[in-house]
Write a protein that holds these residues in place. Structure first.
Motif, mmCIF file in Angstrom:
data_model
loop_
_atom_site.group_PDB
_atom_site.id
_atom_site.type_symbol
_atom_site.label_atom_id
_atom_site.label_comp_id
_atom_site.label_asym_id
_atom_site.label_seq_id
_atom_site.Cartn_x
_atom_site.Cartn_y
_atom_site.Cartn_z
ATOM 1 N N PRO A 183 0.821 -1.205 0.000
ATOM 2 C CA PRO A 183 0.000 0.000 0.000
ATOM 3 C C PRO A 183 0.861 1.263 0.000
ATOM 4 O O PRO A 183 1.898 1.316 0.659
ATOM 5 N N ARG A 184 0.441 2.256 -0.796
ATOM 6 C CA ARG A 184 1.114 3.551 -1.004
ATOM 7 C C ARG A 184 2.179 3.510 -2.085
ATOM 8 O O ARG A 184 2.713 4.541 -2.474
ATOM 9 N N ASP A 309 -4.383 -6.145 -0.220
ATOM 10 C CA ASP A 309 -4.272 -4.897 0.540
ATOM 11 C C ASP A 309 -4.039 -3.705 -0.373
ATOM 12 O O ASP A 309 -4.529 -2.593 -0.109
ATOM 13 N N TYR A 313 -6.364 -0.418 -0.800
ATOM 14 C CA TYR A 313 -5.805 0.934 -0.666
ATOM 15 C C TYR A 313 -6.286 1.827 -1.795
ATOM 16 O O TYR A 313 -6.737 2.958 -1.578
#
Length: 318
Positions: A183-184, A309, A313
């Protein structure tokens, strides 16, 4: 314990800050042209804007806080960008690293007992042409034959960190990081694909644009990586280099199938010529035995969990 994270505005830096704060560390973080939303960082991190290309800026921060550990993550990390901007890539990755060690040397002239551990984020891109089927999973002693300016800059960063250890007895530990996502993350295969599939879920598109999907990549979840970085800061041997790699290499086409299994979206796959690199490692897969033997690290997050995940996100952020 005070830890300085350069490049805290990147995906790895943000996850590292969250992990270290669980151990009640005081975190100083530098950012510049961040790839994540700075507001996603924990409130109790002391954030300082700093371009690591400038020695005075780096020196001022280190000499003010005297961090016990420095996690040097700040970098221009995109191979494609390095092809069009090689000078900028070398400035950030090489000069930025030199400025960390030169700052410590300057401080030590007045405070000789100061010698923090410096965990330097190097890259699997250093191996380059050595990354062949017969050589993988690749070990740390394999020849470094980078295939783009980014990889060359990381070799320089790696070796200059070793040189400061040998010549000046500074506490460097080098970490060759293989494909890491979570994530990110932006601008890698998993992040690009998961983002585009969520856009397809939202009716923005119905086509998944891809580059070369016949290459193989071992994938590490960023949450596993930051554990490895912290373990190396505690147990790693000063002056040594360590691979951090996922334990299994996946075809890019297999990753697309995993994404499909985690989404109800229907889409066609189309090759985009602009996503094809002039040179591309057929397989990127590292041997992490040295890391495991030294620290007891093991991979905890499997790619299916990582992909799920990442999709969640993007669903929250698109």
């Amino acid at each position: 314990m005070i830890s300085l994270i350069t490049g805290i505005g990147g995906m790895i830096g943000s996850h590292l800050a969250e992990y270290l704060l669980k151990k009640e560390n005081k975190i100083i973080g530098t950012y510049y042209n961040s790839t994540i939303n700075i507001e996603e960082l924990p409130n109790n991190v002391n954030l300082i804007e700093c371009d690591v290309r400038y020695l005075k800026s780096v020196y001022d921060i280190i000499s003010k806080y005297f961090p016990d550990k420095i996690y040097h993550l700040a970098a221009q990390s995109l191979p494609t960008v390095s092809i069009t901007k090689p000078e900028e890539t070398f400035d950030i990755n090489c000069i930025g690293t030199i400025n960390i060690f030169e700052s410590i040397k300057m401080i030590r002239t007045q405070k000789p007992e100061y010698n923090p551990k410096v965990i330097v984020a190097c890259s699997s891109a250093e191996y380059g042409a050595s990354l062949t089927i017969e050589n993988t999973p690749i070990k740390e002693d394999m020849q470094l034959l980078p295939l783009h300016p980014y990889g060359v800059s990381k070799v320089a960063q790696d070796l200059i960190s070793y040189q400061y250890f040998k010549s000046d007895k500074l506490n460097s530990i080098r970490v060759r990081i293989f494909n890491t996502t979570g994530p990110r993350k932006i601008n890698d295969v998993c992040s690009d694909f998961t983002k585009r599939v969520v856009e397809i879920e939202n009716g923005i598109s119905n086509t998944l644009l891809v580059g070369n999907i016949s290459t193989k990549r071992a994938i590490t979840d960023v949450r596993d990586l930051v554990i490895a970085l912290e373990l190396l800061s505690e147990k790693g041997e000063i002056g040594e280099v360590y691979n951090v790699s996922g334990e299994k290499a996946y075809l890019i086409s297999d990753i697309i199938e995993i994404i499909k299994n985690n989404s109800n979206a229907k889409f066609e796959i189309k090759v985009d010529e602009q996503l094809l690199r002039p040179t591309d490692e057929p397989v990127i897969f590292g041997d992490s035995t040295k890391l495991k033997n030294c620290t007891g690290w093991k991979q905890q997050y499997q790619i299916e969990k990582t992909i799920a995940d990442m999709l969640d996100y993007w669903r929250k952020n698109i």
